[in-house]
Enzyme design. Structure first.
Site, mmCIF file in Angstrom:
data_model
loop_
_atom_site.group_PDB
_atom_site.id
_atom_site.type_symbol
_atom_site.label_atom_id
_atom_site.label_comp_id
_atom_site.label_asym_id
_atom_site.label_seq_id
_atom_site.Cartn_x
_atom_site.Cartn_y
_atom_site.Cartn_z
ATOM 1 C CB SER A 154 -0.835 -0.018 1.285
ATOM 2 O OG SER A 154 -1.445 1.221 1.531
ATOM 3 C CE1 TYR A 167 -4.165 -2.273 5.307
ATOM 4 C CE2 TYR A 167 -3.238 -0.110 4.860
ATOM 5 C CZ TYR A 167 -3.814 -1.281 4.413
ATOM 6 O OH TYR A 167 -4.037 -1.479 3.068
HETATM 7 N N1 LIG Z 1 -8.694 -0.741 -0.931
HETATM 8 C C1 LIG Z 1 -7.665 0.063 -0.771
HETATM 9 O O1 LIG Z 1 -7.834 1.293 -0.700
HETATM 10 C C2 LIG Z 1 -6.257 -0.487 -0.735
HETATM 11 C C3 LIG Z 1 -5.195 0.384 -1.027
HETATM 12 C C4 LIG Z 1 -3.891 -0.130 -1.038
HETATM 13 C C5 LIG Z 1 -3.661 -1.469 -0.730
HETATM 14 N N2 LIG Z 1 -4.724 -2.271 -0.411
HETATM 15 C C6 LIG Z 1 -4.430 -3.678 -0.127
HETATM 16 O O2 LIG Z 1 -4.873 -4.435 -1.231
HETATM 17 C C7 LIG Z 1 -5.240 -5.764 -0.822
HETATM 18 C C8 LIG Z 1 -6.619 -6.096 -1.377
HETATM 19 O O3 LIG Z 1 -7.531 -5.138 -0.853
HETATM 20 P P1 LIG Z 1 -9.005 -4.890 -1.416
HETATM 21 O O4 LIG Z 1 -9.179 -3.432 -1.401
HETATM 22 O O5 LIG Z 1 -9.245 -5.656 -2.636
HETATM 23 O O6 LIG Z 1 -9.810 -5.507 -0.161
HETATM 24 P P2 LIG Z 1 -11.234 -6.250 -0.074
HETATM 25 O O7 LIG Z 1 -11.561 -6.267 1.378
HETATM 26 O O8 LIG Z 1 -12.179 -5.587 -1.002
HETATM 27 O O9 LIG Z 1 -10.887 -7.717 -0.592
HETATM 28 C C9 LIG Z 1 -9.979 -8.514 0.151
HETATM 29 C C10 LIG Z 1 -10.241 -9.971 -0.105
HETATM 30 O O10 LIG Z 1 -9.330 -10.699 0.747
HETATM 31 C C11 LIG Z 1 -10.054 -11.693 1.459
HETATM 32 N N3 LIG Z 1 -9.400 -11.931 2.754
HETATM 33 C C12 LIG Z 1 -9.363 -11.074 3.807
HETATM 34 N N4 LIG Z 1 -8.754 -11.660 4.853
HETATM 35 C C13 LIG Z 1 -8.392 -12.899 4.449
HETATM 36 C C14 LIG Z 1 -7.735 -13.970 5.089
HETATM 37 N N5 LIG Z 1 -7.375 -13.900 6.385
HETATM 38 N N6 LIG Z 1 -7.486 -15.100 4.388
HETATM 39 C C15 LIG Z 1 -7.887 -15.190 3.073
HETATM 40 N N7 LIG Z 1 -8.536 -14.211 2.430
HETATM 41 C C16 LIG Z 1 -8.796 -13.073 3.110
HETATM 42 C C17 LIG Z 1 -11.455 -11.143 1.605
HETATM 43 O O11 LIG Z 1 -12.422 -12.168 1.824
HETATM 44 C C18 LIG Z 1 -11.661 -10.398 0.289
HETATM 45 O O12 LIG Z 1 -12.211 -11.215 -0.717
HETATM 46 C C19 LIG Z 1 -5.150 -5.757 0.691
HETATM 47 O O13 LIG Z 1 -3.937 -6.340 1.097
HETATM 48 C C20 LIG Z 1 -5.171 -4.276 1.044
HETATM 49 O O14 LIG Z 1 -4.529 -4.020 2.268
HETATM 50 C C21 LIG Z 1 -6.007 -1.821 -0.421
#
Ligand SMILES: NC(=O)c1ccc[n+]([C@@H]2O[C@H](COP(=O)([O-])OP(=O)(O)OC[C@H]3O[C@@H](n4cnc5c(N)ncnc54)[C@H](O)[C@@H]3O)[C@@H](O)[C@H]2O)c1
Length: 267
Positions: A154, A167
């Site tokens: 991130s 985080y």
């Molecule tokens: N959304 C944002 O603004 C953002 C920005 C930068 C980085 N990220 C990172 O990107 C990645 C994906 O985020 P997203 O926005 O798609 O999130 P999201 O919550 O929309 O999707 C995450 C997916 O991961 C699964 N998941 C969560 N915990 C889990 C576990 N313990 N074991 C297996 N699966 C699990 C969930 O069921 C979900 O399907 C994450 O690592 C997040 O930290 C997100």
């Protein structure tokens, strides 16, 4: 057929959000997909996680593209679930070429009121999770003397975030793992990179908004600093970056941090 013809990609957190979009793009470009997701609500944070229905519909969409898909419900904290999924993947596809360590959680918490459970869940899922998965996948890449590992960190893996110390620590840790693994795995011709998106329009953002009694747009604006006049990235933007770093077009990139931040880290 695109860059990934004949390749297998193992993607965690694939049911929705960035993981799903990446699974679909890599499949469109020729890859077979292993979609791993917890696929149920877990104890923290209290927002929507991926579902079994989403995993099933993802499999159908990948198969409609003419590719093969294996779906696996499991938690990145469970070595048994990961080992089972990796064994099934090797039995079905023979190899794993690309690992996208994407599953993660996010929630706000001030340091003085943060509980042990909140701290532990964040670190266990966002930092130890990628370690748990990588240690089971990488022996197969080592044997093949080939592979790419992409860690979804991130911008918070390169800066700080208010009420996001757990985080932020987990995501800086993942940046560190990227460096350490790049060194350890380079002799096996395995590349390791991290990606660093600014806010992305996903169910995670919707969930954070609901927990904060806010709107997704307000959440994006609160953490903002994007120079370009956009509140967030779309999931396809992240998928495009993953497809590039996973491809041979990035064949000499390892240990690197790929920032996709609409200019946020510039100031
Ligand atoms: N959304 C944002 O603004 C953002 C920005 C930068 C980085 N990220 C990172 O990107 C990645 C994906 O985020 P997203 O926005 O798609 O999130 P999201 O919550 O929309 O999707 C995450 C997916 O991961 C699964 N998941 C969560 N915990 C889990 C576990 N313990 N074991 C297996 N699966 C699990 C969930 O069921 C979900 O399907 C994450 O690592 C997040 O930290 C997100």
């Amino acid at each position: 057929m695109g860059d990934f013809s004949g390749k297998t990609a193992f993607i965690t957190g694939a049911a929705h959000g960035q993981g799903r979009a990446t699974a679909l793009l890599l499949a469109k470009e020729g890859a077979d997909i292993v979609a791993f997701d917890v696929a149920k609500k877990i104890e923290y944070p209290a927002y929507e996680f991926g579902t079994g229905e989403e995993l099933k519909s993802l499999k159908a969409e990948i198969e409609a593209l003419g590719r093969r898909a294996l779906i696996a419900a499991g938690d990145v904290r469970s070595d048994a679930a990961i080992s089972r999924a990796v064994d099934e993947a090797i039995a079905a596809f023979g190899k794993i070429d690309i690992l996208f360590n994407n599953a993660g959680i996010c929630a706000y918490a001030a340091v003085d009121t943060m509980t042990d459970d909140e701290w532990d869940a964040m670190i266990d899922i966002n930092l130890k999770g990628p370690f748990n998965v990588t240690r089971r996948v990488v022996p197969h890449m080592m044997k093949a003397k080939s592979g790419v590992i992409i860690n979804n960190s991130s911008t918070m893996g390169l800066r700080g975030g208010k009420r996001l110390s757990h985080y932020t620590a987990s995501k800086w840790g993942l940046t560190g793992l990227t460096k350490a693994w790049a060194i350890e795995f380079a002799p096996y011709n395995i590349r390791v990179v991290s990606i660093h998106p600014t806010g992305v329009n996903t169910p995670m953002n919707d969930g954070l908004a609901a927990l904060e009694g806010s709107t997704p747009l307000e959440i994006a604006e609160r953490s903002a600093g994007n120079l370009l006049p956009v509140p967030w990235l779309e999931v396809e933007d992240v998928a495009n970056l993953v497809a590039y770093v996973a491809s041979d077009k990035a064949r000499y990139a390892t240990g690197s941090q790929f920032v996709l931040d609409a200019g946020l880290l510039t100031v």
